[in-house]
Design a protein around this motif. Sequence first.
Motif, PDB file in Angstrom:
ATOM      1  N   GLN A  15       0.827  -1.205   0.000  1.00  6.60           N
ATOM      2  CA  GLN A  15       0.000   0.000   0.000  1.00  6.60           C
ATOM      3  C   GLN A  15       0.861   1.256   0.000  1.00  6.60           C
ATOM      4  N   GLN A  16       1.941   1.228   0.791  1.00  8.48           N
ATOM      5  CA  GLN A  16       2.847   2.378   0.829  1.00  8.48           C
ATOM      6  C   GLN A  16       3.441   2.639  -0.549  1.00  8.48           C
ATOM      7  N   THR A  17       3.871   1.569  -1.214  1.00  7.51           N
ATOM      8  CA  THR A  17       4.465   1.699  -2.551  1.00  7.51           C
ATOM      9  C   THR A  17       3.459   2.267  -3.542  1.00  7.51           C
ATOM     10  N   ALA A  18       2.244   1.722  -3.525  1.00  9.17           N
ATOM     11  CA  ALA A  18       1.203   2.199  -4.443  1.00  9.17           C
ATOM     12  C   ALA A  18       0.858   3.655  -4.167  1.00  9.17           C
ATOM     13  N   PHE A  19       0.784   4.017  -2.900  1.00 10.60           N
ATOM     14  CA  PHE A  19       0.422   5.390  -2.534  1.00 10.60           C
ATOM     15  C   PHE A  19       1.491   6.383  -3.005  1.00 10.60           C
ATOM     16  N   VAL A  20       2.761   6.033  -2.802  1.00  7.47           N
ATOM     17  CA  VAL A  20       3.851   6.911  -3.254  1.00  7.47           C
ATOM     18  C   VAL A  20       3.836   7.035  -4.779  1.00  7.47           C
ATOM     19  N   ALA A  21       3.586   5.919  -5.477  1.00 10.39           N
ATOM     20  CA  ALA A  21       3.525   5.960  -6.937  1.00 10.39           C
ATOM     21  C   ALA A  21       2.416   6.885  -7.416  1.00 10.39           C
ATOM     22  N   LEU A  22       1.289   6.869  -6.728  1.00  8.63           N
ATOM     23  CA  LEU A  22       0.182   7.753  -7.090  1.00  8.63           C
ATOM     24  C   LEU A  22       0.544   9.219  -6.874  1.00  8.63           C
ATOM     25  N   GLN A  23       1.297   9.494  -5.796  1.00  9.73           N
ATOM     26  CA  GLN A  23       1.725  10.873  -5.543  1.00  9.73           C
ATOM     27  C   GLN A  23       2.681  11.355  -6.630  1.00  9.73           C
ATOM     28  N   VAL A  24       3.555  10.468  -7.098  1.00  7.37           N
ATOM     29  CA  VAL A  24       4.477  10.823  -8.181  1.00  7.37           C
ATOM     30  C   VAL A  24       3.703  11.124  -9.458  1.00  7.37           C
ATOM     31  N   LEU A  25       2.726  10.276  -9.774  1.00  9.23           N
ATOM     32  CA  LEU A  25       1.909  10.505 -10.968  1.00  9.23           C
ATOM     33  C   LEU A  25       1.184  11.844 -10.891  1.00  9.23           C
ATOM     34  N   ARG A  26       0.699  12.160  -9.714  1.00  8.25           N
ATOM     35  CA  ARG A  26      -0.082  13.381  -9.548  1.00  8.25           C
ATOM     36  C   ARG A  26       0.806  14.632  -9.513  1.00  8.25           C
ATOM     37  N   ASN A  27       1.910  14.571  -8.791  1.00  8.63           N
ATOM     38  CA  ASN A  27       2.712  15.765  -8.541  1.00  8.63           C
ATOM     39  C   ASN A  27       3.797  16.020  -9.583  1.00  8.63           C
ATOM     40  N   PHE A  28       4.252  14.957 -10.261  1.00  3.36           N
ATOM     41  CA  PHE A  28       5.355  15.133 -11.194  1.00  3.36           C
ATOM     42  C   PHE A  28       5.010  14.787 -12.639  1.00  3.36           C
ATOM     43  N   CYS A  29       3.914  14.039 -12.837  1.00  4.16           N
ATOM     44  CA  CYS A  29       3.555  13.623 -14.197  1.00  4.16           C
ATOM     45  C   CYS A  29       2.277  14.281 -14.710  1.00  4.16           C
ATOM     46  N   GLY A  30       1.669  15.099 -13.877  1.00  2.00           N
ATOM     47  CA  GLY A  30       0.495  15.838 -14.309  1.00  2.00           C
ATOM     48  C   GLY A  30      -0.783  15.046 -14.401  1.00  2.00           C
ATOM     49  N   VAL A  31      -0.820  13.844 -13.837  1.00  2.00           N
ATOM     50  CA  VAL A  31      -2.041  13.041 -13.853  1.00  2.00           C
ATOM     51  C   VAL A  31      -3.014  13.588 -12.806  1.00  2.00           C
ATOM     52  N   GLU A  32      -4.252  13.825 -13.223  1.00  2.00           N
ATOM     53  CA  GLU A  32      -5.252  14.372 -12.308  1.00  2.00           C
ATOM     54  C   GLU A  32      -5.850  13.259 -11.460  1.00  2.00           C
ATOM     55  N   LEU A  33      -5.551  13.302 -10.171  1.00  2.00           N
ATOM     56  CA  LEU A  33      -6.063  12.312  -9.226  1.00  2.00           C
ATOM     57  C   LEU A  33      -6.512  13.045  -7.968  1.00  2.00           C
ATOM     58  N   SER A  34      -7.782  13.003  -7.678  1.00  2.00           N
ATOM     59  CA  SER A  34      -8.278  13.650  -6.470  1.00  2.00           C
ATOM     60  C   SER A  34      -8.020  12.758  -5.257  1.00  2.00           C
ATOM     61  N   ASN A  35      -8.013  13.372  -4.090  1.00  2.00           N
ATOM     62  CA  ASN A  35      -7.856  12.591  -2.858  1.00  2.00           C
ATOM     63  C   ASN A  35      -8.990  11.583  -2.703  1.00  2.00           C
ATOM     64  N   ASP A  36     -10.203  11.989  -3.102  1.00  2.00           N
ATOM     65  CA  ASP A  36     -11.354  11.080  -3.011  1.00  2.00           C
ATOM     66  C   ASP A  36     -11.193   9.880  -3.944  1.00  2.00           C
ATOM     67  N   ALA A  37     -10.652  10.131  -5.142  1.00  2.00           N
ATOM     68  CA  ALA A  37     -10.459   9.036  -6.102  1.00  2.00           C
ATOM     69  C   ALA A  37      -9.430   8.038  -5.583  1.00  2.00           C
ATOM     70  N   ILE A  38      -8.357   8.547  -5.002  1.00  2.00           N
ATOM     71  CA  ILE A  38      -7.327   7.672  -4.449  1.00  2.00           C
ATOM     72  C   ILE A  38      -7.885   6.863  -3.287  1.00  2.00           C
ATOM     73  N   ALA A  39      -8.609   7.531  -2.389  1.00  2.00           N
ATOM     74  CA  ALA A  39      -9.178   6.843  -1.232  1.00  2.00           C
ATOM     75  C   ALA A  39     -10.164   5.772  -1.677  1.00  2.00           C
ATOM     76  N   ASN A  40     -10.992   6.094  -2.676  1.00  2.00           N
ATOM     77  CA  ASN A  40     -11.968   5.123  -3.169  1.00  2.00           C
ATOM     78  C   ASN A  40     -11.274   3.950  -3.858  1.00  2.00           C
ATOM     79  N   GLY A  41     -10.184   4.231  -4.574  1.00  2.00           N
ATOM     80  CA  GLY A  41      -9.439   3.161  -5.234  1.00  2.00           C
ATOM     81  C   GLY A  41      -8.875   2.163  -4.246  1.00  2.00           C
ATOM     82  N   PHE A  42      -8.338   2.654  -3.145  1.00  2.00           N
ATOM     83  CA  PHE A  42      -7.823   1.772  -2.103  1.00  2.00           C
ATOM     84  C   PHE A  42      -8.960   1.008  -1.423  1.00  2.00           C
ATOM     85  N   ALA A  43     -10.025   1.712  -1.084  1.00  2.00           N
ATOM     86  CA  ALA A  43     -11.129   1.112  -0.325  1.00  2.00           C
ATOM     87  C   ALA A  43     -11.888   0.065  -1.126  1.00  2.00           C
TER      88      ALA A  43
END
Length: 201
Positions: A15-43
């Motif tokens: 989970q830690q690895t996936a979460f960090v990868a999502l932050q990289v996609l969002r913050n450095f690659c310009g992929v639009e990912l809301s906090n709600d979308a990430i939380a729902n994806g995990f849940a």
Amino acid sequence: VPTCQLKGGYQDKNQQTAFVALQVLRNFCGVELSNDAIANGFAEVCTLTGLRGRWEELSCSPLTICDTGHNGHGIRYVAEQLSNLLANHSTPSDTTLNHSTPSLHIVFGMVNDKDIDTVLGLLPDNAIYYFTQPATSRALPAEELLRGWQVIHGSHLSPHIRSFSTVREALAAAQKSATVDDIIFIGGSNYVVGEVLQLYT
């Protein structure tokens, strides 16, 4: 890290690895990912993807769990989780004055291209085994798996281990032997877990 639908102690690192990868996609690659979308994806990861068999609870009476870990790294986590589960498992029939540790029943089968000795060496001594073989040409014969376990753990535990030619027969034997307070674990191969999941659907 958001709460994840996948269970099992080893999932913390995943989970830690996936979460960090999502932050990289969002913050450095310009992929639009809301906090709600990430939380729902995990849940809802299992519901959304159909991923099954990772420390999945199939029944609560007796507690029945399957996991697809099939190499040394995966089984090491599984063995640790089973040990913790046995130590902390409580059931409706437990009482404060009359508490006994539940028995662990393990339905286990492997394919023949894995590191068999390493995996068998990680399995607990204090369990009742139902060695089996999945319905694939890659399956390691159940009798060979049983003999390998005896070489590593000692043949004096033979009364507590048996072999079965099919996964269905092995599971049925475990279910017949287990009390409602016991724990049944199924694993060793994606194929074994897949066959069991079909029986529970």
